[in-house]
Design an enzyme around this catalytic site. Structure first.
Site, PDB file in Angstrom:
ATOM      1  N   HIS A 282     -19.591 -66.690 -14.022  1.00 54.06           N
ATOM      2  CA  HIS A 282     -20.567 -66.634 -12.532  1.00 54.06           C
ATOM      3  C   HIS A 282     -21.574 -67.818 -12.932  1.00 54.06           C
ATOM      4  CE1 HIS A 282     -23.746 -65.669  -9.846  1.00 54.06           C
ATOM      5  NE2 HIS A 282     -22.626 -65.030  -9.140  1.00 54.06           N
TER       6      HIS A 282
ATOM      7  N   GLU B 289     -17.862 -70.695  -5.949  1.00 51.69           N
ATOM      8  CA  GLU B 289     -19.084 -70.213  -5.283  1.00 51.69           C
ATOM      9  C   GLU B 289     -19.876 -71.391  -5.691  1.00 51.69           C
ATOM     10  OE1 GLU B 289     -19.705 -65.708  -5.572  1.00 51.69           O
ATOM     11  OE2 GLU B 289     -20.328 -66.426  -7.648  1.00 51.69           O
TER      12      GLU B 289
HETATM   13  P1  PGA Z   1     -25.401 -64.217  -2.842  1.00 50.39           P
HETATM   14  O1  PGA Z   1     -24.698 -64.108  -4.155  1.00 50.39           O
HETATM   15  O2  PGA Z   1     -24.446 -63.732  -1.819  1.00 50.39           O
HETATM   16  O3  PGA Z   1     -26.399 -63.224  -2.860  1.00 50.39           O
HETATM   17  O4  PGA Z   1     -25.752 -65.656  -2.769  1.00 50.39           O
HETATM   18  C1  PGA Z   1     -23.264 -64.424  -4.506  1.00 50.39           C
HETATM   19  C2  PGA Z   1     -22.830 -64.413  -5.897  1.00 50.39           C
HETATM   20  O5  PGA Z   1     -23.822 -64.810  -6.854  1.00 50.39           O
HETATM   21  O6  PGA Z   1     -21.763 -64.133  -6.281  1.00 50.39           O
END
Ligand code: PGA
Length: 266
Positions: A98, A172
């Site tokens: 992540h 992401e």
């Molecule tokens: P968020 O987090 O939707 O609060 O931006 C996404 C993530 O970190 O997976």
């Protein structure tokens, strides 16, 4: 294309074990009727909540760990091993790389690759997160960054793992995540995810459709439909907008028909 829509959340470092239990119990009641939908639901609680989560999550919710060391045991203070996760008996996904692991805790592509191999060898599904920084986007090297993270992250992974759908990717963008994140335009997301699919296809010819590609980063009720409508988005990996059971449930019910409509149009 994938025949299931993937929808889930990483609870980060927010909920205690009792809060996670309450959340999962409420979620189970709210989403009970969705059992027959072509849906994979996932919730990724904190380590200390995993045991409790296993006892109260709906059986159709797949539980994951937010991180894992690649060794079975050893002198690694503060780490959690695959053996420990296996012992819980309720975990089948391990989230790896992540953005916060990579950028706050300095995890490298090589370490993520070791974790992916270890997670798979231990019977888990590996959910590898990738994403470019704002700087990389600025210099126009987003696709190169994503390709590097995928190539190193999946290095040595056997094609059988993809065939068994045990390798998932979450795109992401670092600049789109969290309270200071800027939501990414849906077309931008589709372009990057299409390139990600091509990278997987080049590594594993014929198998790229077997790798679910999830999108995450400031997904919310205003922008979620736009993402779910994109051809290479197989699911949404949501943070803040899914951290209460009612908002998880509402967002899921909002996007599922969008994804279904897209699939029926093919
Ligand atoms: P968020 O987090 O939707 O609060 O931006 C996404 C993530 O970190 O997976």
């Amino acid at each position: 294309m994938n025949r299931c829509f993937y929808f889930g959340t990483n609870l980060k470092m927010y909920k205690t074990a009792s809060e996670t239990s309450a959340y999962l119990t409420e979620l189970a009641a709210l989403t009970e009727d969705l059992t027959d939908e072509p849906l994979v639901r996932l919730v990724i609680p904190s380590f200390t909540s995993l045991g409790a989560a296993g006892t109260c999550a709906h059986k159709s919710v797949r539980l994951g760990a937010q991180n894992m060391h690649w060794e079975e045991c050893g002198q690694f203070t503060g780490e959690v091993s695959p053996r420990m996760l296996r012992d819980l008996g309720c975990i089948d996904i391990v989230e790896i790389g992540h953005s916060e692991r990579r950028h706050v805790f300095g995890e490298t592509d090589e370490q993520c690759g070791k974790k992916v191999l270890s997670a798979l060898a231990n019977g888990f599904t590996a959910l590898l997160c990738v994403g470019e920084t704002a700087e990389e986007k600025h210099y126009g090297v987003s696709d190169e960054t994503l390709a590097r993270q995928i190539k190193i992250g999946l290095f040595g992974v056997d094609w059988e793992m993809l065939e068994a759908k045990r390798v998932w990717l979450a795109y992401e963008p670092v600049w789109a995540i969290g309270v200071n994140g800027v939501p990414a335009p849906a077309e931008y997301v589709q372009e990057r995810m299409h390139r990600m699919r091509e990278t997987v296809e080049a590594l594993y010819p014929g198998l790229s459709q077997n790798v679910p590609l999830l999108f995450g980063g400031s997904v919310n009720p205003e922008n979620a439909d736009g993402y779910a409508a994109q051809a290479d988005v197989d699911g949404l990996f949501v943070g803040r907008a899914a951290w209460t059971a009612p908002t998880f449930n509402a967002l899921l019910r909002q996007v599922l028909p969008v994804w279904k409509k897209r699939c029926s149009a093919l």
